[in-house]
Design a protein around this motif. Structure first.
Motif, mmCIF file in Angstrom:
data_model
loop_
_atom_site.group_PDB
_atom_site.id
_atom_site.type_symbol
_atom_site.label_atom_id
_atom_site.label_comp_id
_atom_site.label_asym_id
_atom_site.label_seq_id
_atom_site.Cartn_x
_atom_site.Cartn_y
_atom_site.Cartn_z
ATOM 1 N N GLY A 361 -2.213 -18.437 27.864
ATOM 2 C CA GLY A 361 -2.341 -19.536 28.807
ATOM 3 C C GLY A 361 -1.425 -20.670 28.400
ATOM 4 O O GLY A 361 -0.496 -20.493 27.603
ATOM 5 N N ARG A 363 -1.164 -25.289 27.916
ATOM 6 C CA ARG A 363 -1.729 -26.635 27.932
ATOM 7 C C ARG A 363 -0.577 -27.621 28.128
ATOM 8 O O ARG A 363 0.578 -27.324 27.784
ATOM 9 N N VAL A 375 -5.477 -17.500 23.756
ATOM 10 C CA VAL A 375 -6.924 -17.699 23.804
ATOM 11 C C VAL A 375 -7.594 -16.365 23.492
ATOM 12 O O VAL A 375 -7.316 -15.346 24.145
ATOM 13 N N ARG A 416 -9.034 -16.567 34.343
ATOM 14 C CA ARG A 416 -8.211 -17.373 33.436
ATOM 15 C C ARG A 416 -8.460 -18.871 33.599
ATOM 16 O O ARG A 416 -8.661 -19.583 32.617
ATOM 17 N N THR A 419 -11.872 -19.932 32.424
ATOM 18 C CA THR A 419 -11.987 -19.804 30.967
ATOM 19 C C THR A 419 -11.221 -20.928 30.267
ATOM 20 O O THR A 419 -11.690 -21.480 29.266
ATOM 21 N N LEU A 420 -10.051 -21.286 30.796
ATOM 22 C CA LEU A 420 -9.269 -22.362 30.194
ATOM 23 C C LEU A 420 -10.014 -23.702 30.225
ATOM 24 O O LEU A 420 -9.828 -24.554 29.351
ATOM 25 N N ILE A 423 -12.007 -24.769 27.104
ATOM 26 C CA ILE A 423 -11.311 -25.188 25.877
ATOM 27 C C ILE A 423 -11.736 -26.594 25.431
ATOM 28 O O ILE A 423 -11.859 -26.872 24.236
#
Length: 436
Positions: A361, A363, A375, A416, A419-420, A423
């Motif tokens: 992924g 950021r 991840v 995705r 799930t991100l 974080i």
């Protein structure tokens, strides 16, 4: 016995013949009430009896078996299980260890509702997307297009009337519905079970054909139950390289399929094991491909959808019938002006990490715009530079994050974006390890 409807006439016949047993077939004798009267007379005269369902379809057998189960008789019954018909409508009965059993699973309510919708005079039917790439949506499709899709599958995978098939996918989505349509159109002998990680573990017998998602294939391989199926198609998610390797030493033919709800399941396939193994998808008959200026696939399949279907799947188009899948355009990462396809990086990492599901992924980053992150699901562990051996310099993750649990679709595909979002929740993260 068949023409006798008056109780006195029935009793007179039994007095004359004095048989040892009565063989009763409800559909010939006038139904359950008439059979019940014959049973009462037989019991009064100490005559044995048993019920036969010869020449009944699955539905007839199911109703007769449920009725017989409520009668006070522990003897074996003549409930035909020879599967005489090759175009049976599925019913909630199955054989296990020599016994005919009834499956009370709620999945049968969905199956029956869909069959009623399929058989009604309307020319369209409502279906729902799986929601794996966005919010689930409902829309109408033509039944003739679903029929065409079923026939195309039969042609591609050599399915014929009488072949045994297994439905172990959710019936609410198109993949499950199309397995039912295939059974009705082609004449498959369909067994239906609730979705499970290993749907073959509790089933006796062998199958010619089954459709699974990658998670189910993995569990069936681990448990050795995959041998119960001769030919398996896998959709609903990508077959990861390590999973593909696990299929190399089995006799079952495994195919990865490509398709969308809008294309009524698959429009392309590739063999993942055996002598036909390839790394590209081939179109089904009457399907062609092109690509847009992003490099995303466009599907032309008028027999199932009159309009071209535009996708967000990045592909390497080989020709109008073949392509290599690269990844999703909506997952594309722009790091320092270089465009990275996460799925290609993930493929390079296959077998290089200790354990756990993982994905690439990004950021936000002040310098790069987006920085690549890895991840991983599960407790933290140390990752060495050996893991990056196959990666280009700009593909190496700048950060590794361990989460306690990923967000998944029903088919086991990683969500995705959802799930991100975890974080930034410290309760969802393991203490991160160091990495080179």
């Amino acid at each position: 016995m068949i023409p006798l409807r008056v109780k006195s006439r029935k009793e007179e016949l039994l007095n004359i013949i004095n048989p040892q047993f009565l063989v009763l077939k409800p559909s010939l004798l006038g139904g359950f009430a008439e059979c019940k009267e014959w049973i009462q007379l037989a019991q009064e005269k100490k005559i044995g009896w048993w019920i036969t369902s010869a020449l009944e379809s699955n539905l007839g057998l199911c109703h007769i078996a449920k009725w017989v189960s409520g009668l006070d008789n522990e003897n074996f019954q003549g409930l035909g299980t020879g599967r005489l018909y090759t175009n049976n409508i599925p019913a909630p009965i199955y054989l296990k260890s020599g016994f005919l059993k009834y499956d009370p699973d709620p999945v049968w309510l969905e199956v029956n509702e869909f069959i009623k919708d399929w058989l009604n005079p309307e020319d369209s039917i409502k279906i729902m997307t799986s929601g794996s790439t966005g919010k689930p949506q409902k829309f109408m499709v033509k039944k003739k297009h679903m029929l065409n899709s079923a026939l195309s599958t039969a042609d591609c995978f050599g399915l014929k009337e009488g072949d045994s098939a297994l439905l172990c996918l959710p019936v609410e989505f198109i993949a499950g519905k199309m397995m039912i349509v295939r059974s009705l159109v082609i004449g498959l002998d369909l067994t239906i079970v609730s979705p499970a990680s290993d749907p073959l573990s509790e089933i006796d017998g062998l199958f010619d054909f089954a459709a699974l998602v990658p998670l189910q294939l993995r569990r069936c391989l681990e448990n050795g139950t995959v041998k119960k199926v001769r030919k398996i198609i896998v959709g609903g998610g990508r077959i990861e390289p390590d999973l593909e390797e696990l299929t190399q030493n089995i006799n079952t033919s495994v195919f990865e399929t490509y398709g969308l709800t809008e294309t009524l399941t698959h429009v392309a396939f590739r063999a993942v094991n055996g002598s036909r193994r390839v790394d590209y998808f081939t179109a089904l008959k009457d399907v062609q491909f092109s690509s847009d200026d992003r490099g995303c696939l466009i599907i032309h399949a008028a027999y199932i959808n009159p309009d071209p279907v535009l996708t967000n799947d990045l592909v390497e188009l080989i020709n109008e019938k073949q392509f290599r899948w690269l990844g999703r355009a909506d997952n594309l990462i722009n790091t320092g002006g270089i465009k990275i396809i996460p799925e290609k990086v993930e493929e390079k990492l296959s077998g290089k990490l200790e354990s756990g599901r993982y994905f690439i992924g990004s950021r936000r980053d002040k310098v790069l715009g987006e920085k690549i992150i890895l991840v991983i699901e599960g407790p933290a562990y140390t990752i060495t530079s050996k893991s990056w051996k196959k990666l280009e310099r700009f593909e190496i993750p700048k950060e590794v994050i361990f989460l306690k649990e990923f967000k998944l679709t029903e088919s086991g595909k990683i969500r995705r974006l959802e799930t991100l979002k975890l974080i930034n929740d410290s309760s969802q993260r393991w203490e991160n390890s160091e990495h080179d």
